[in-house]
Design an enzyme around this catalytic site. Sequence first.
Site, PDB file in Angstrom:
ATOM      1  N   THR B  17      14.240 -16.660 -21.771  1.00 41.52           N
ATOM      2  CA  THR B  17      14.974 -16.283 -22.984  1.00 41.52           C
ATOM      3  C   THR B  17      14.041 -15.891 -24.134  1.00 41.52           C
ATOM      4  OG1 THR B  17      15.109 -18.595 -23.644  1.00 41.52           O
ATOM      5  CG2 THR B  17      16.976 -17.719 -22.417  1.00 41.52           C
ATOM      6  N   ILE B  97       1.398 -16.141 -16.395  1.00 38.25           N
ATOM      7  CA  ILE B  97       1.010 -14.952 -17.153  1.00 38.25           C
ATOM      8  C   ILE B  97       0.345 -15.350 -18.477  1.00 38.25           C
ATOM      9  CG2 ILE B  97       1.880 -12.809 -18.167  1.00 38.25           C
ATOM     10  CD1 ILE B  97       2.245 -13.140 -15.056  1.00 38.25           C
ATOM     11  N   THR B  98       0.763 -16.445 -19.057  1.00 39.62           N
ATOM     12  CA  THR B  98       0.308 -16.902 -20.372  1.00 39.62           C
ATOM     13  C   THR B  98      -1.202 -16.804 -20.563  1.00 39.62           C
ATOM     14  OG1 THR B  98       2.114 -18.491 -20.277  1.00 39.62           O
ATOM     15  CG2 THR B  98       0.454 -18.829 -22.004  1.00 39.62           C
ATOM     16  N   GLU B  99      -1.606 -16.218 -21.692  1.00 42.95           N
ATOM     17  CA  GLU B  99      -3.014 -16.165 -22.062  1.00 42.95           C
ATOM     18  C   GLU B  99      -3.271 -17.188 -23.157  1.00 42.95           C
ATOM     19  OE1 GLU B  99      -4.420 -12.345 -23.462  1.00 42.95           O
ATOM     20  OE2 GLU B  99      -6.423 -13.136 -23.835  1.00 42.95           O
ATOM     21  N   GLU B 210     -15.750  -9.729 -12.813  1.00 38.03           N
ATOM     22  CA  GLU B 210     -16.400  -9.502 -14.097  1.00 38.03           C
ATOM     23  C   GLU B 210     -17.391 -10.621 -14.349  1.00 38.03           C
ATOM     24  OE1 GLU B 210     -12.844  -9.342 -16.500  1.00 38.03           O
ATOM     25  OE2 GLU B 210     -12.975 -11.453 -17.031  1.00 38.03           O
ATOM     26  N   HIS B 248     -11.764 -11.872 -22.432  1.00 37.51           N
ATOM     27  CA  HIS B 248     -11.260 -12.934 -21.554  1.00 37.51           C
ATOM     28  C   HIS B 248     -12.029 -14.224 -21.829  1.00 37.51           C
ATOM     29  CE1 HIS B 248      -9.889  -9.810 -18.350  1.00 37.51           C
ATOM     30  NE2 HIS B 248      -8.928 -10.077 -19.200  1.00 37.51           N
TER      31      HIS B 248
END
Lengths: 398, 291
Positions: B17, B97-99, B210, B248
């Site tokens: 939501t 997904i959260t960063e 990386e 990152h």
Amino acid sequence: MNIQEYHAKALLAQYGVQVSKGAAVQSENEFDQALSQFPDDDNIVVKSQILAGGRGKGVFKNGFQGGVKLTRSKREAKEVASKMLGNTLVTPQTGPAGKKVRTLYFTQAENIAHEYYLAILMDREAAKPVIIASPEGGVDIEQVAVVSPEKITKIHVDPTQGLQPYQARQIAFGLGFSGSAFAGMLKCLECLYRLFWDKDASLVEINPLILTREGTVVALDAKMSFDDNAIFRHPEIAALRDLNEEDEKEVEASKHNLSYISLDGNIACLVNGAGLAMSTMDIIKYFGGEPANFLDVGGGADTEQVTAAFKIILSDPKVEGILVNIFGGIMKCDTIARGIIEAARSVDINVPLVVRLEGTHVELGQELLDRSGLRLVSADSLADAAEKIVNLVGEAPS
Amino acid sequence: MSVLVNKDTRLLVQGITGNFGGFHARLSLDYGTTVAAGVTPGKGGQLWQNQVPVFNTVTEAVENEGVNATAIFVPPAFAADSILEAIEAEIPLIVVITEGIPVRDMALVKVALAKSQCRLIGPNCPGVITPEQCRIGIMPGYIHKPGRVGVISRSGTLTYEAVWQLTVRGHGQSTCIGIGGDPINGTSHTEAVKLFNDDPDTDAIIMIGEIGGSAEEEAAAYIQANVTKPVAAFIAGTTAPPGRRMGHAGAIVSGGSGSAESKIAALRAAGIAVAETPSHIADALLRIYRP
């Protein structure tokens, strides 16, 4: 985020790790009051506070040798301090530009019986905190790891259990502690781990940790860095951030939620996504250019952010060309095209600009750029874009 | 077939939501993914977009809708709690997904994960996609095409770059896995390589790494010892200055380790084709792989 030694020492003291008595000063007229806290017959160490190692071996741009000095009297301490404060210290870690010393830390000299190395950091591979200790302190730990790795004790801590007493004993025995100093070392470890965990540190390093002739365990130096992702729950740590130590452009970028890092080259880049931004720097170098920055505008940048990004890039006098590389996924190419056009209205883009757009709404984005009348060169792949900007900058009269 | 996800995946979205979660849940539905349920504590009983039932807890979503994968879009301060809830409910595949999740929280999650049968992908990743079957995450669906190349990456847009290079050259993907850019993640390069190596419908692998850590070196050793399928790689960050975090959280060269040079050297020594530039990732693979 890294903090200055005197802040780190205050945290250590707060958690029960013993540190030498000390006082920090930012101006000459604070010298007397700061020094009045020490007994008259004390030897005093004057320490430059910058966020870089190798201070002791550093040289000031005014020719004064050493960013950390042992002095034999308060008078000598003041003399030395006035040569350090406000001057620029160059150490093996600062680069040739050096760092301006804005704060000095006076500390009481200790009677050193032995120097050790002690650190706690997050081991990313093991996904656990690791404690690293060595009986050879005051020297580069990486050197010790190469020359005599058998001297280094490494203990992983289960994050759900915390540091156990038997683990602390392993470390203290590994360092050769015995007698009453042994208990002091156990307490130091317990306190240091608690600090590391409570404050979401990514590294706490004490080098050297010393055993004094009086038998106490004291942190003589301290280096700490904290997990940027966890700063939100530690306002008291966030307050210790030293903006003087950061690049102005990086501070400005962070206000706009842009991830920017200043570099030494002359080709700026503006990219969406951290991995692609790094790769764009790499490919500029591959074609013979030098990147001026890392800049990730993120997945959802708007016109305001793109404009801010251009302003930051162009405030760098080294920049002689700009490469925009966008792979539109969630961020649509027409959004970035509008951002570029909008930015060009408020910022004078007076260097060659190469734009590579790919992905969602690429045709629309390209059309907007074509119709805008902006002087820019389009590229159809990342390699094409990098080659074009390197050539354009190479041709430009300097 | 594919790895991790396919047309039988029944997806739960934790944080459905919210703006971010809702936006991508919509795109996943449009892509053809079965979005079977959502979880937002306090909003149980609602029907999201008149279509997807919302529950208060993950356990309820599992019991009522038989979900077998979850996508977590919960903000960083609360994300670890959501992951632990998904582990407790024994959801086999958890994609985060959260960063910006604190490293300390992830260290605690890893302990719970090790005691479970769940697989965690991410955090700070674009997600997992099996073209034309199931999209979990935030990647643009249309750049993908069904095929036989498996793609593994620590980065988002750089993955899209590689996938797009494959697609325009006519080569599809079996599955693309974004393992994420954080220092502590759920599934490593090595584990992802193993999944593709064991998958009969994956013929070749692209691995994008990386700077930071040593996961690529470990994968190189694994590939040399176990993988006969052609593998191409790219490592981002050759020009990254030491000691700086390149966007990152996990992309940092520290104390001389984690540099692009050492990773590239390890990959080359293992016989892996390393692309010279990010523009040549598909070409590097297609030089050693001719379907």
